[in-house]
Design an enzyme around this catalytic site. Structure first.
Site, short mmCIF file in Angstrom:
data_model
loop_
_atom_site.label_atom_id
_atom_site.label_comp_id
_atom_site.label_asym_id
_atom_site.label_seq_id
_atom_site.Cartn_x
_atom_site.Cartn_y
_atom_site.Cartn_z
N PHE A 63 0.84 -1.20 0.00
CA PHE A 63 0.00 0.00 0.00
C PHE A 63 0.88 1.25 0.00
O PHE A 63 0.51 2.29 0.53
CB PHE A 63 -0.89 0.04 1.25
CG PHE A 63 -1.94 -1.03 1.29
CD1 PHE A 63 -2.38 -1.64 0.12
CD2 PHE A 63 -2.50 -1.43 2.49
CE1 PHE A 63 -3.36 -2.64 0.16
CE2 PHE A 63 -3.47 -2.41 2.53
CZ PHE A 63 -3.91 -3.02 1.37
N CYS A 74 3.65 2.00 -2.68
CA CYS A 74 4.39 2.45 -3.85
C CYS A 74 3.85 3.81 -4.31
O CYS A 74 2.67 3.93 -4.65
CB CYS A 74 4.24 1.41 -4.95
SG CYS A 74 5.32 1.72 -6.32
#
Lengths: 444, 434
Positions: free
Chosen positions: B137, B139
């Site tokens: 959750f 990048c």
């Protein structure tokens, strides 16, 4: 075929041209960009930096190193050249180990100073590689100043005066300008004809005329100059060589070290440069080291530097002493020459041991003899041909403030003037400061 | 020899050094080399949903920030999740895990925010025999524009929702990897916990531009004259990461939630610091990408030596030991008074302390003509700037004053008792001491 080290007498071609090229290569090669970046990163940007205090020309060393760090070596070069127009040569010949690098706090911390000299060379080379000249002349003042002697002091003075808008005529006794940068100094410190390249670059400021073959007391007198010019700057150096005061010093093979160095610097082919098999240098300054090391590099079998005092008193820095030792030159201390022996040409030199008797150097009476087919005198130079009417301070021209002599309108600087060390960098500082004073006086 | 064996969520690994989900763990070849080099575990580079793999740019993916001698201090990247087919990755994961049963193999996942997508991929990951999953959750580039990665991590409700789907459809541990690109890390961490996460891992990379080309005016890394913000990592981000780790470790709502620490771990010391702030394992990427897999040797040897020196027999002996010491500013002891002291024997007289103090602080250092630098106790507020700028480690120290001594700056006696801002007379909100 090379003659080899063992060939008797003073002969040329002891070593092959390849060996000579290698021996006389740059003592401190130029930094590659990454080397410079790494070296620059070591600078702490000290407050009121001790290296600047130690620099006779007060170059803002932390600033120029930071400019290298931030990728602007030419800006770094300008910072240097603003203070020292011969910053390129000084980067090569300054005894940094006794000046800025000795004062560097990293010398204190680790015994490894920031390599200021090599960084300075990196910066000044960057400027000169661009083939441009970073300074411009001010509006013409209509004044003309005579400078006597195109050595470091004279060139620095002339450049600053030209920059300030004055016209300058330099009278140089020799056929070539540069002074000791051109005729003194070991060849491995000024490779690729750097001294002349630097003079040519310096003259790009414009407004400076050099008259070579024009000597004070020969082509003109000081009064002539005072009549013809608005001011005069004397930077005539020290052209006399002190005598050994040893019996037989007029024999063949005994020669002034400065003449040997000058001949070597001017030689276009080092295989034609003769040198003895057994060479003895008398003296303890940079000239002695330069002569001794270069004699060794030319292929002399045995080179001995004999100095009359102890190591601590030696004028040449420890770095220079170690350099000489690393090249195979032997340095003997507490030995003074008493006689040069030989039938017409020198064959041996006789030296007497000395001791320090309450501050006075005295001979012990005990002597040794060293085989010698060549002896170099390097026990100092002296002022010769000082114009009449100019007051002396001891054996040099007396000056007050920024180089004012006893004669109105006449300034002096460099080795010929009293005060300061006899260094290129000191000469540059004196020339520059005298120029500022001359300018003030002409603008008044 | 201290035992570096780690049990994190029931997942055992011979040491706490895992490779983070990133290029070093993108394929079997690299992971085998990593395990041969001694890494305790890997988080396999993020897998996406079934179908045509993502594509990457075909120009520079990385940008860098350097210290002296081109020492890489910060790295950023615009690489996306794995660009290899899902099948290939799954087959390789299964093979590697079966060949290295003692190492931790975690699979990083990122699929669109739809339950069906997660339901589709989770059983396939389970089949590989991997030890757990990590939900990417975090990048910040590329994938976030498609509603994934940091776009999820920035919305606590989404985190909770997806985490719950995963817990419902997968039997092994679920680790939620958090993005630092938010204002308060505690909210996504709480959401993960509420969704049933077994652990959080952090930080993912920080949105960044590493430089601008001053000839082309393109941000770096430059793709044909344009740049996009990439994810920043490496030693430069460690302080940010450690703070976020500590915030989660000490938050009453998430206290005790296992943490895998990520962000600039380069040496054993970095690892020990992260672990002292509550991390059961650490994940490494930039150090390996800079120096190769062999760096783990130093990390293992260094951590083990330090543990031996301190008498810690196992990892659990020191994990979280620093957490109780992380507090709010308002609880810091205002009766603690220190003064800078310069050791003249060590001083090299650079004067940096003087410049810093005189120009930018409290004019509390004097300089003599012969460059002796001394602290003026009457002015020194113990700010520590002189210590921080001094090039000689240990030359300047902060010496606490003893209770009963008079602080020459304030003229007040140093009190032995602890007292903080909450009771300070200058604080309009101060409560009287009870």
């Amino acid at each position: 075929m090379a003659q080899g080290q063992m060939a008797p007498g003073i002969v040329a071609g002891r070593l092959s041209s390849d060996e000579l090229a290698s021996n006389f290569a740059d003592l401190h090669p130029a930094f590659a960009p990454h080397e410079a970046a790494v070296a620059a990163d070591r600078c702490y940007f000290c407050y009121d930096a001790p290296c600047v205090t130690a620099c006779p020309t007060d170059i803002d060393i932390p600033l120029f190193i930071r400019q290298i760090q931030t990728g602007q070596p030419e800006a770094a070069g300008r910072t240097i050249l603003e203070q020292n127009i011969l910053g390129g040569m000084c980067a090569r010949v300054c005894p940094t180990e006794t000046l800025c690098e000795e004062a560097c706090v990293r010398e204190t911390a680790e015994g490894k100073p920031v390599e200021i000299g090599r960084l300075q060379r990196y910066a000044t080379d960057s400027v000169m590689a661009k083939n441009g000249h970073p300074f411009e002349r001010a509006e013409p003042t209509g004044k003309t100043v005579a400078v006597v002697g195109a050595g470091p002091a004279g060139l620095a003075c002339a450049h600053r005066l030209a920059m300030l808008g004055h016209d300058v005529v330099i009278h140089e006794a020799r056929e070539k300008s540069g002074g000791l940068n051109e005729f003194g100094i070991a060849a491995y410190k000024s490779t690729d004809n750097f001294a002349q390249a630097e003079v040519d670059w310096l003259l790009r400021i414009g407004g400076i005329t050099i008259k070579t073959g024009s000597a004070l007391g020969r082509e003109f007198t000081l009064d002539d100059l005072r009549d013809q010019y608005d001011a005069v700057f004397l930077s005539i150096g020290l052209t006399g060589v002190n005598a050994l005061r040893a019996e037989g010093e007029d024999k063949d093979g005994v020669r002034n070290a400065v003449d040997f160095i000058a001949e070597l610097r001017q030689a276009s082919d080092l295989t034609k440069m003769p040198v003895g098999r057994n060479v003895v240098v008398i003296g303890g300054g940079m000239t002695a080291i330069d002569a001794g090391v270069q004699a060794k590099l030319l292929g002399a079998e045995n080179v001995t530097i004999a100095y009359r005092r102890d190591r601590e008193a030696m004028g040449a820095s420890r770095f220079e002493q170690d350099l000489a030792a690393s090249k195979g030159v032997r340095i003997l201390f507490n030995l003074q020459p008493v006689a040069v022996h030989g039938n017409g040409a020198v064959r041996e030199i006789e030296l007497e041991y000395t001791t320090n008797d309450n501050g006075t150097l005295v001979g012990t009476g005990e002597t040794i003899r060293l085989a010698a087919d060549q002896v170099f005198k390097a026990i100092g130079q002296s002022l010769e041909g000082a114009p009449e009417g100019v007051k002396l301070d001891g054996r040099k021209i007396a000056v007050t403030g920024p180089g004012r002599t006893s004669v109105p309108g006449v300034w002096a600087g460099g080795d010929c003037a009293a005060g300061g060390d006899d260094l290129t960098v000191t000469a540059v500082a004196e020339g520059r400061d005298a120029a500022m004073d001359i300018h003030a006086s002409l603008s008044a | 020899m201290a035992d570096l064996k780690t049990n994190f969520l029931g997942i055992e690994s011979p040491n706490p050094f895992w490779l983070a989900s990133a290029p070093p763990t993108d394929k079997e070849y690299n992971v085998r080399r990593a395990f041969e080099a001694g890494w305790g575990g890997v988080v396999w580079k993020t897998l996406g949903a079934e179908g045509p793999p993502v594509v990457n740019v075909n120009g520079p993916r990385y940008g860098a920030i350097y210290g002296a001698d081109r020492r890489l201090l910060g790295l950023n990247n615009i690489e996306l999740i794995t660009d290899r087919p899902l099948e290939v990755n799954l087959e390789e994961i299964a093979r590697v895990k079966s060949d290295y049963p003692d190492r931790a193999v975690i699979v990083s996942l990122m699929v669109p925010c739809e339950e069906a997508e997660w339901k589709a991929i989770l059983p396939r990951v389970a089949e590989t025999g991997a030890d757990g999953i990590e939900l990417n959750f975090g990048c910040p580039h590329g994938m976030s524009e498609r509603g994934m990665g940091a776009a999820v991590g920035q919305v606590p409700e989404y985190i909770e929702m997806v985490t719950r789907w995963c817990k419902e459809n997968y039997d092994k541990p679920v680790i939620v990897k958090l993005t630092p690109n938010i204002t308060d890390i505690r909210y996504p961490a709480r959401a993960a916990k509420n969704g049933g996460a077994d652990a959080v891992s952090l930080i993912n990379t920080i949105s960044s531009i590493t430089g601008v080309d001053l000839d082309t005016f393109s941000p770096e890394p430059s793709i044909d004259g344009k740049g996009s913000h990439g994810g920043y990592c490496g030693p430069a981000v460690k302080p940010i990461a450690m703070n976020m780790v500590a915030e989660i470790a000490r938050d009453p709502e998430t206290r005790g939630l296992p943490i895998s620490g990520i962000g600039g771990v380069t040496t054993w010391r970095d690892a020990a610091e992260f672990m002292s702030l509550g991390c059961g394992t650490v994940q490494v990427c930039t150090a390996a990408m800079t120096y190769g897999f062999r760096v783990v040797e130093e990390m293992k040897a260094g951590l083990s030596k330090w543990m031996d020196d301190k008498g810690y027999a196992s990892i659990d002996d020191f994990v979280g030991r620093a957490v109780p010491n992380v507090t709010d500013w308002q609880y810091l002891n205002l009766n603690y008074v220190a003064k800078a002291k310069i050791d003249q024997d060590q001083c090299i007289k650079c004067g940096r302390c003087y410049a810093a103090c005189e120009d930018t602080s409290h004019q509390a250092i004097s300089m003599s003509d012969d460059r002796v630098f001394e602290v003026i106790d009457e002015e020194c507020v113990a700010c520590n700037l002189c210590v921080d700028v001094c090039p000689i480690e240990g030359c300047i120290s902060m010496v606490p004053m003893k209770p009963g001594e008079v602080d020459p700056r304030t003229g007040k006696v140093v009190e032995a008792e602890y007292a903080n801002w909450t009771t300070h007379p200058n604080n309009p909100m101060a409560k009287a001491a009870e």
